[in-house]
Design a protein around this motif. Structure first.
Motif, PDB file in Angstrom:
ATOM      1  N   VAL A  80       0.856  -1.183   0.000  1.00  0.00           N
ATOM      2  CA  VAL A  80       0.000   0.000   0.000  1.00  0.00           C
ATOM      3  C   VAL A  80       0.894   1.236   0.000  1.00  0.00           C
ATOM      4  N   ASP A  81       0.557   2.215  -0.838  1.00  0.00           N
ATOM      5  CA  ASP A  81       1.397   3.406  -0.938  1.00  0.00           C
ATOM      6  C   ASP A  81       0.983   4.456   0.099  1.00  0.00           C
ATOM      7  N   PRO A  82       1.726   5.568   0.208  1.00  0.00           N
ATOM      8  CA  PRO A  82       1.418   6.564   1.250  1.00  0.00           C
ATOM      9  C   PRO A  82       0.069   7.250   1.098  1.00  0.00           C
ATOM     10  N   TRP A  83      -0.584   7.123  -0.047  1.00  0.00           N
ATOM     11  CA  TRP A  83      -1.952   7.630  -0.208  1.00  0.00           C
ATOM     12  C   TRP A  83      -2.976   6.633   0.315  1.00  0.00           C
ATOM     13  N   GLY A  84      -2.535   5.420   0.616  1.00  0.00           N
ATOM     14  CA  GLY A  84      -3.451   4.379   1.034  1.00  0.00           C
ATOM     15  C   GLY A  84      -3.994   3.561  -0.111  1.00  0.00           C
ATOM     16  N   GLU A  85      -3.398   3.705  -1.290  1.00  0.00           N
ATOM     17  CA  GLU A  85      -3.824   2.930  -2.449  1.00  0.00           C
ATOM     18  C   GLU A  85      -3.104   1.579  -2.475  1.00  0.00           C
ATOM     19  N   ILE A  86      -3.846   0.522  -2.727  1.00  0.00           N
ATOM     20  CA  ILE A  86      -3.243  -0.799  -2.883  1.00  0.00           C
ATOM     21  C   ILE A  86      -2.601  -0.864  -4.267  1.00  0.00           C
ATOM     22  N   VAL A  87      -1.283  -0.935  -4.308  1.00  0.00           N
ATOM     23  CA  VAL A  87      -0.565  -0.933  -5.586  1.00  0.00           C
ATOM     24  C   VAL A  87      -0.127  -2.336  -6.001  1.00  0.00           C
ATOM     25  N   LEU A  88      -0.256  -3.288  -5.088  1.00  0.00           N
ATOM     26  CA  LEU A  88       0.047  -4.677  -5.391  1.00  0.00           C
ATOM     27  C   LEU A  88      -0.723  -5.545  -4.413  1.00  0.00           C
ATOM     28  N   GLU A  89      -1.393  -6.591  -4.917  1.00  0.00           N
ATOM     29  CA  GLU A  89      -2.118  -7.500  -4.033  1.00  0.00           C
ATOM     30  C   GLU A  89      -2.156  -8.889  -4.662  1.00  0.00           C
ATOM     31  N   ALA A  90      -1.807  -9.895  -3.867  1.00  0.00           N
ATOM     32  CA  ALA A  90      -1.885 -11.279  -4.301  1.00  0.00           C
ATOM     33  C   ALA A  90      -3.303 -11.815  -4.092  1.00  0.00           C
ATOM     34  N   ASP A  91      -3.563 -13.003  -4.627  1.00  0.00           N
ATOM     35  CA  ASP A  91      -4.802 -13.703  -4.318  1.00  0.00           C
ATOM     36  C   ASP A  91      -4.517 -14.683  -3.172  1.00  0.00           C
ATOM     37  N   GLU A  92      -5.227 -15.801  -3.106  1.00  0.00           N
ATOM     38  CA  GLU A  92      -5.035 -16.737  -2.000  1.00  0.00           C
ATOM     39  C   GLU A  92      -4.037 -17.851  -2.318  1.00  0.00           C
ATOM     40  N   ASN A  93      -3.446 -17.819  -3.499  1.00  0.00           N
ATOM     41  CA  ASN A  93      -2.538 -18.883  -3.918  1.00  0.00           C
ATOM     42  C   ASN A  93      -1.082 -18.485  -3.702  1.00  0.00           C
ATOM     43  N   GLU A  94      -0.194 -19.463  -3.767  1.00  0.00           N
ATOM     44  CA  GLU A  94       1.225 -19.170  -3.669  1.00  0.00           C
ATOM     45  C   GLU A  94       1.630 -18.252  -4.820  1.00  0.00           C
ATOM     46  N   SER A  95       2.483 -17.284  -4.521  1.00  0.00           N
ATOM     47  CA  SER A  95       2.890 -16.336  -5.554  1.00  0.00           C
ATOM     48  C   SER A  95       4.185 -15.654  -5.146  1.00  0.00           C
ATOM     49  N   LEU A  96       4.844 -15.093  -6.136  1.00  0.00           N
ATOM     50  CA  LEU A  96       6.006 -14.236  -5.924  1.00  0.00           C
ATOM     51  C   LEU A  96       5.779 -13.011  -6.796  1.00  0.00           C
ATOM     52  N   LEU A  97       5.398 -11.916  -6.161  1.00  0.00           N
ATOM     53  CA  LEU A  97       5.050 -10.697  -6.881  1.00  0.00           C
ATOM     54  C   LEU A  97       6.095  -9.627  -6.584  1.00  0.00           C
ATOM     55  N   ASP A  98       6.429  -8.820  -7.592  1.00  0.00           N
ATOM     56  CA  ASP A  98       7.391  -7.753  -7.365  1.00  0.00           C
ATOM     57  C   ASP A  98       6.841  -6.418  -7.845  1.00  0.00           C
ATOM     58  N   ILE A  99       7.407  -5.362  -7.297  1.00  0.00           N
ATOM     59  CA  ILE A  99       6.957  -4.014  -7.607  1.00  0.00           C
ATOM     60  C   ILE A  99       8.076  -3.035  -7.302  1.00  0.00           C
ATOM     61  N   GLU A 100       8.159  -1.975  -8.087  1.00  0.00           N
ATOM     62  CA  GLU A 100       9.096  -0.890  -7.801  1.00  0.00           C
ATOM     63  C   GLU A 100       8.361   0.208  -7.054  1.00  0.00           C
ATOM     64  N   ILE A 101       8.974   0.709  -6.005  1.00  0.00           N
ATOM     65  CA  ILE A 101       8.405   1.828  -5.261  1.00  0.00           C
ATOM     66  C   ILE A 101       9.440   2.944  -5.182  1.00  0.00           C
ATOM     67  N   ASP A 102       8.967   4.141  -4.916  1.00  0.00           N
ATOM     68  CA  ASP A 102       9.835   5.308  -4.817  1.00  0.00           C
ATOM     69  C   ASP A 102       9.720   5.881  -3.407  1.00  0.00           C
ATOM     70  N   PRO A 103      10.739   5.706  -2.560  1.00  0.00           N
ATOM     71  CA  PRO A 103      10.668   6.241  -1.197  1.00  0.00           C
ATOM     72  C   PRO A 103      10.384   7.734  -1.132  1.00  0.00           C
ATOM     73  N   ARG A 104      10.703   8.466  -2.204  1.00  0.00           N
ATOM     74  CA  ARG A 104      10.459   9.915  -2.206  1.00  0.00           C
ATOM     75  C   ARG A 104       8.965  10.232  -2.222  1.00  0.00           C
ATOM     76  N   SER A 105       8.138   9.244  -2.544  1.00  0.00           N
ATOM     77  CA  SER A 105       6.690   9.463  -2.571  1.00  0.00           C
ATOM     78  C   SER A 105       6.151   9.872  -1.209  1.00  0.00           C
ATOM     79  N   VAL A 106       6.807   9.429  -0.146  1.00  0.00           N
ATOM     80  CA  VAL A 106       6.345   9.783   1.196  1.00  0.00           C
ATOM     81  C   VAL A 106       6.358  11.292   1.380  1.00  0.00           C
ATOM     82  N   ASP A 107       7.464  11.934   1.062  1.00  0.00           N
ATOM     83  CA  ASP A 107       7.550  13.394   1.196  1.00  0.00           C
ATOM     84  C   ASP A 107       6.598  14.092   0.236  1.00  0.00           C
TER      85      ASP A 107
END
Length: 265
Positions: A219-246
């Motif tokens: 979940v990003d600093p706005w509270g938006e879900i930017v990545l979510e798995a289902d109920e199965n085994e998975s390996l999910l990746d995502i790039e985030i920008d720490p500067r988004s907090v400021d």
């Protein structure tokens, strides 16, 4: 910063099998250019407390094996593991290893889940922990901690731009999970990474069977879900920008508008 969330069914009382699973996911994540691989709660043993007590003295060797996986893949790894305390008791411990396999920080779960009688098996921690990384300050929490917002307030005040929560959240509390993860991100204006187990576990505390629902998420600093798995085994990746907090805080100054004179964290 590129994250990977490894959601899988933990093999109960089988560290060797779980280490193989972690190694396989580390290989895939490293090949994808991931910086940090996040694992679920008690990801090398599960919650078979009779087994865990009998093999507690070997817990440090299992943690060392995870450090070796991090080093051999040049990949930072974090998750929750069985640990033996100084008094000889069991602890549920978050560990953060850097890409050289160095243990940068460890955090013992503060809030023990009485519904599953965790307090009968685990020694609670007594310290909030943040870890300084190349990407910024990251804060540690584990599963049931999610329901106690003061922990995340405290860690955000210590400079954390992201909270990581390994978990074993079961049905029927999926709605709680999704609501609370988003709430912790929104109220602190930080990233929140929650990585959950999936699959079925046998007798556990006060219940006969536990079905973990997965739904690991970022979940990003706005509270938006930017990545979510289902109920199965998975390996999910995502790039985030720490500067988004400021950036978020500059547009909505809720964090700066706290009344620290009345509510001291």
């Amino acid at each position: 910063m590129k994250l990977a969330l490894a959601q899988f069914e933990v093999a109960r009382a089988n560290p060797a099998e779980n280490l193989v699973r972690i190694g396989e996911r580390a290989t895939t994540a490293s090949a994808a250019g991931v910086d940090l691989l996040c694992l679920p709660e008690m990801c090398t043993t599960g919650f078979d407390w009779s087994y865990n007590r009998e093999h507690l003295a070997a817990a440090s060797k299992i943690i060392d094996a995870v450090a070796t996986i991090a080093r051999s893949h040049s990949l930072a790894i974090c998750g929750s593991f069985l640990e033996q305390t100084e008094s000889g008791n069991a602890a549920n411990c978050f560990c953060y290893f850097d890409a050289n396999g160095v243990l940068l920080a460890s955090y013992r779960k503060l809030h023990l889940f009485t519904l599953f009688r965790e307090e009968q098996h685990v020694e609670a921690g007594n310290e909030c922990i943040t870890v300084a990384t190349d990407f910024g300050t990251i804060a540690a929490a584990i599963c049931y901690d999610l329901r106690f917002p003061e922990l995340f307030r405290r860690n955000t005040a210590s400079g954390a731009f992201m909270h990581i929560l390994p978990a074993a959240f079961p049905h029927p509390r999926l709605d709680h999970w999704r609501t609370l993860v988003r709430a912790r991100a929104i109220e602190n204006q930080t990233y929140f990474v929650a990585v959950n187990q999936c699959g079925l576990e046998g007798h556990h505390g006060s219940v006969d069977k536990t079905q973990y629902f997965g739904h690991s998420m970022v979940v990003d600093p706005w509270g938006e879900i930017v990545l979510e798995a289902d109920e199965n085994e998975s390996l999910l990746d995502i790039e985030i920008d720490p500067r988004s907090v400021d950036q978020v805080r500059s547009k909505l100054s809720a964090w700066d508008d706290r009344r620290e004179d009345l509510f001291r964290i």
